[in-house]
Design a protein around this motif. Structure first.
Motif, short mmCIF file in Angstrom:
data_model
loop_
_atom_site.label_atom_id
_atom_site.label_comp_id
_atom_site.label_asym_id
_atom_site.label_seq_id
_atom_site.Cartn_x
_atom_site.Cartn_y
_atom_site.Cartn_z
N UNK A 152 53.00 -87.72 54.50
CA UNK A 152 52.46 -88.52 53.41
C UNK A 152 53.00 -89.94 53.45
N UNK A 153 54.31 -90.06 53.59
CA UNK A 153 54.94 -91.37 53.59
C UNK A 153 54.50 -92.17 54.80
N UNK A 154 54.35 -91.51 55.92
CA UNK A 154 53.86 -92.20 57.12
C UNK A 154 52.48 -92.79 56.87
N UNK A 155 51.62 -92.02 56.24
CA UNK A 155 50.27 -92.50 55.98
C UNK A 155 50.28 -93.66 54.99
N UNK A 156 51.03 -93.50 53.91
CA UNK A 156 51.09 -94.55 52.89
C UNK A 156 51.61 -95.86 53.49
N UNK A 157 52.71 -95.78 54.21
CA UNK A 157 53.34 -97.01 54.69
C UNK A 157 52.60 -97.65 55.85
N UNK A 158 52.03 -96.85 56.76
CA UNK A 158 51.28 -97.47 57.86
C UNK A 158 50.03 -98.16 57.32
N UNK A 159 49.45 -97.62 56.28
CA UNK A 159 48.29 -98.26 55.66
C UNK A 159 48.72 -99.51 54.90
N UNK A 160 49.79 -99.37 54.15
CA UNK A 160 50.24 -100.47 53.31
C UNK A 160 50.60 -101.70 54.14
N UNK A 193 57.83 -89.35 44.16
CA UNK A 193 56.72 -90.22 43.78
C UNK A 193 55.93 -90.68 45.01
N UNK A 194 56.62 -91.12 46.04
CA UNK A 194 55.90 -91.66 47.19
C UNK A 194 55.19 -90.54 47.97
N UNK A 195 55.77 -89.33 47.95
CA UNK A 195 55.07 -88.21 48.59
C UNK A 195 53.84 -87.80 47.76
N UNK A 196 53.99 -87.85 46.45
CA UNK A 196 52.84 -87.57 45.57
C UNK A 196 51.73 -88.59 45.77
N UNK A 197 52.12 -89.84 45.96
CA UNK A 197 51.13 -90.89 46.18
C UNK A 197 50.27 -90.54 47.40
N UNK A 198 50.94 -90.13 48.47
CA UNK A 198 50.22 -89.76 49.68
C UNK A 198 49.40 -88.49 49.50
N UNK A 199 49.92 -87.57 48.72
CA UNK A 199 49.26 -86.26 48.59
C UNK A 199 48.05 -86.31 47.65
N UNK A 200 48.09 -87.22 46.67
CA UNK A 200 47.03 -87.19 45.66
C UNK A 200 46.16 -88.45 45.63
N UNK A 202 46.61 -91.53 48.22
CA UNK A 202 46.42 -92.09 49.56
C UNK A 202 46.19 -90.93 50.54
N UNK A 203 45.09 -90.23 50.31
CA UNK A 203 44.81 -89.02 51.10
C UNK A 203 44.22 -89.39 52.46
N UNK A 204 44.24 -88.45 53.41
CA UNK A 204 43.80 -88.79 54.76
C UNK A 204 42.35 -89.29 54.83
N UNK A 205 41.43 -88.62 54.16
CA UNK A 205 40.01 -88.93 54.38
C UNK A 205 39.38 -89.83 53.32
N UNK A 206 39.77 -89.61 52.07
CA UNK A 206 39.12 -90.41 51.02
C UNK A 206 40.14 -90.89 50.00
N UNK A 207 40.91 -91.91 50.36
CA UNK A 207 41.92 -92.44 49.44
C UNK A 207 41.26 -93.04 48.19
N UNK A 208 41.90 -92.79 47.06
CA UNK A 208 41.38 -93.29 45.79
C UNK A 208 42.11 -94.59 45.45
N UNK A 209 41.74 -95.65 46.15
CA UNK A 209 42.46 -96.92 46.02
C UNK A 209 42.39 -97.48 44.59
N UNK A 224 40.33 -103.35 54.08
CA UNK A 224 39.32 -102.29 54.04
C UNK A 224 39.36 -101.36 55.24
N UNK A 225 40.46 -101.39 55.99
CA UNK A 225 40.53 -100.54 57.19
C UNK A 225 41.66 -99.52 57.10
N UNK A 226 42.00 -99.12 55.85
CA UNK A 226 43.12 -98.19 55.68
C UNK A 226 42.89 -96.86 56.40
N UNK A 227 41.62 -96.49 56.59
CA UNK A 227 41.37 -95.20 57.25
C UNK A 227 41.75 -95.22 58.73
#
Length: 354
Positions: A152-160, A193-200, A202-209, A224-227
């Motif tokens: 989760x954290x990897x996804x959040x931070x690489x996108x951020x 909190x940061x794991x929850x952010x990724x789990x709920x 900043x999800x893999x397929x359809x993040x709720x930005x 616009x290229x977070x995916x």
DNA sequence: CAACCGTGGTG
DNA sequence: TCACCAAGGTT
């Protein structure tokens, strides 16, 4: 690198969001719990972290309750026969986790006075506890500063930060950023909190930005290229292995044996089978009989797909297996059968047709 | 350090 | 159906 003021703002935004909308999970201490002075049970936290490795919350949750019910303390788990632990773990997968879980419980119980260490290196030294899990225990169980980096954290931070380095090469970079961002005043809440952010969010397929507390500063969101993050190397195709399983019955019982202690499904029970390899290599049956074709089962492992032809026969009085046990037909749940073997066993001819 | 190690859910 | 993925660790 981000300026300190910005880091502070990010911490605040994330913790505000978590205080407001963070999930309640059975093993988790809520912010109000910490404020009320309650402390976590390191054993229960550790158990949850091991079970959640590469495993979804819905899948792991009933196992967590069951283990705590059977073995309320680390000493109870340490004292349990390993076969009981393997049986209760059956279906969760990655069975080395169960072997390490038991070994870790024994070590904590016998050499550490039944207490989990509250420091990184001693935690890392325990079986089954790696970089992520050690940090997660530090934060969740002891509320100590930690750099908690899971998927989760990897996804959040690489996108951020739009980190271009592909995984897993980017891990050190991510770990450093995660450590800097973590709130030294509320390490436990921050990690969750940061794991929850990724789990709920900043999800893999359809993040709720729209709902994300970090959207205001997220580079992936801005572009616009977070995916496209995290960057990953393309993975290799999964080969197919074939084999034949010999489903041997004897008067309402089934022949099972224990697999080798290490490797795939190590320490779990199995329906004996030929070697798993190229198609067309059937192998020899354990004894001569009119083997019935019960079809083929398919099972996907991490790095190959298995196709097992199931052959069934009733063992005559003259044949005895060299190893293994005769398991009662209606008590298979008492044995440490992995899911793939449940598929095999389910091909048994119904008693009404025998 | 790349390969090994399960399972079930999902788009 | 199929590829991807989920709170990774060990060797």
């Amino acid at each position: 690198m981000a300026a300190p003021t910005k880091i502070t703002a990010l911490r605040q935004a994330l913790l505000d969001w978590y205080d407001r909308e963070g999930r309640t999970l059975p093993w988790r201490l809520r912010p109000e719990d910490r404020r009320a002075g309650r402390v976590a049970d390191p054993y229960a936290v550790w158990l949850s972290e091991i079970m959640l490795q590469q495993t979804t919350v819905p899948h792991a949750t009933p196992y967590w309750f069951r283990f705590l019910e059977l073995w309320p303390t680390v000493g109870d788990l340490a004292a349990a026969p390993r076969e009981d632990v393997m049986r209760e773990w059956a279906g969760l997968g990655y069975y080395a986790r169960a072997r390490n879980l038991h070994a870790c419980a024994i070590e904590v119980s016998q050499q550490l006075n039944g207490r989990f260490p509250a420091e990184l290196q001693p935690l890392r030294a325990l079986p089954g506890i790696g970089e992520y899990t050690a940090n997660a225990i530090l934060a969740a169980a002891f509320d100590k500063p930690a750099s908690v980096v899971d998927g989760n954290v990897e996804r959040v931070l690489t996108r951020f930060y739009r980190i271009e380095t592909a995984m897993p090469k980017a891990k050190p970079e991510i770990r450093k950023l995660a450590g800097e961002l973590a709130d030294p005043d509320r390490p436990g809440d921050y990690a969750q909190a940061i794991m929850d952010l990724g789990a709920t969010i900043c999800t893999p397929r359809s993040p709720d930005c729209e709902a994300c507390p970090w959207a205001f500063a997220c580079q992936g969101r801005a572009r616009g290229d977070m995916l496209n993050y995290p960057k990953k190397l393309k993975k290799i195709a999964r080969p197919i292995r074939h084999g034949t399983a010999w489903l041997v019955r004897r008067q309402g019982r089934v022949w099972l044996r224990q697999r080798a202690d290490t490797g795939l499904l190590g320490g779990m029970m199995e329906v004996p089978s030929s070697e798993w390899g190229e198609a067309g290599v059937a192998g020899d049956p354990p004894f001569e009989a009119a083997w019935e074709d019960r079809g083929e089962i398919r099972h996907v492992f991490t790095h190959f797909e298995l196709r097992l032809s199931v052959r069934e026969a009733e063992a005559g009085p003259g044949w005895e297996p060299r190893e293994g046990i005769w398991a009662e037909d209606n008590a298979l749940q008492d044995h440490a059968l992995p899911s793939v073997m449940h598929k095999v066993v389910s091909r048994r001819k119904p008693a009404s047709e025998r």
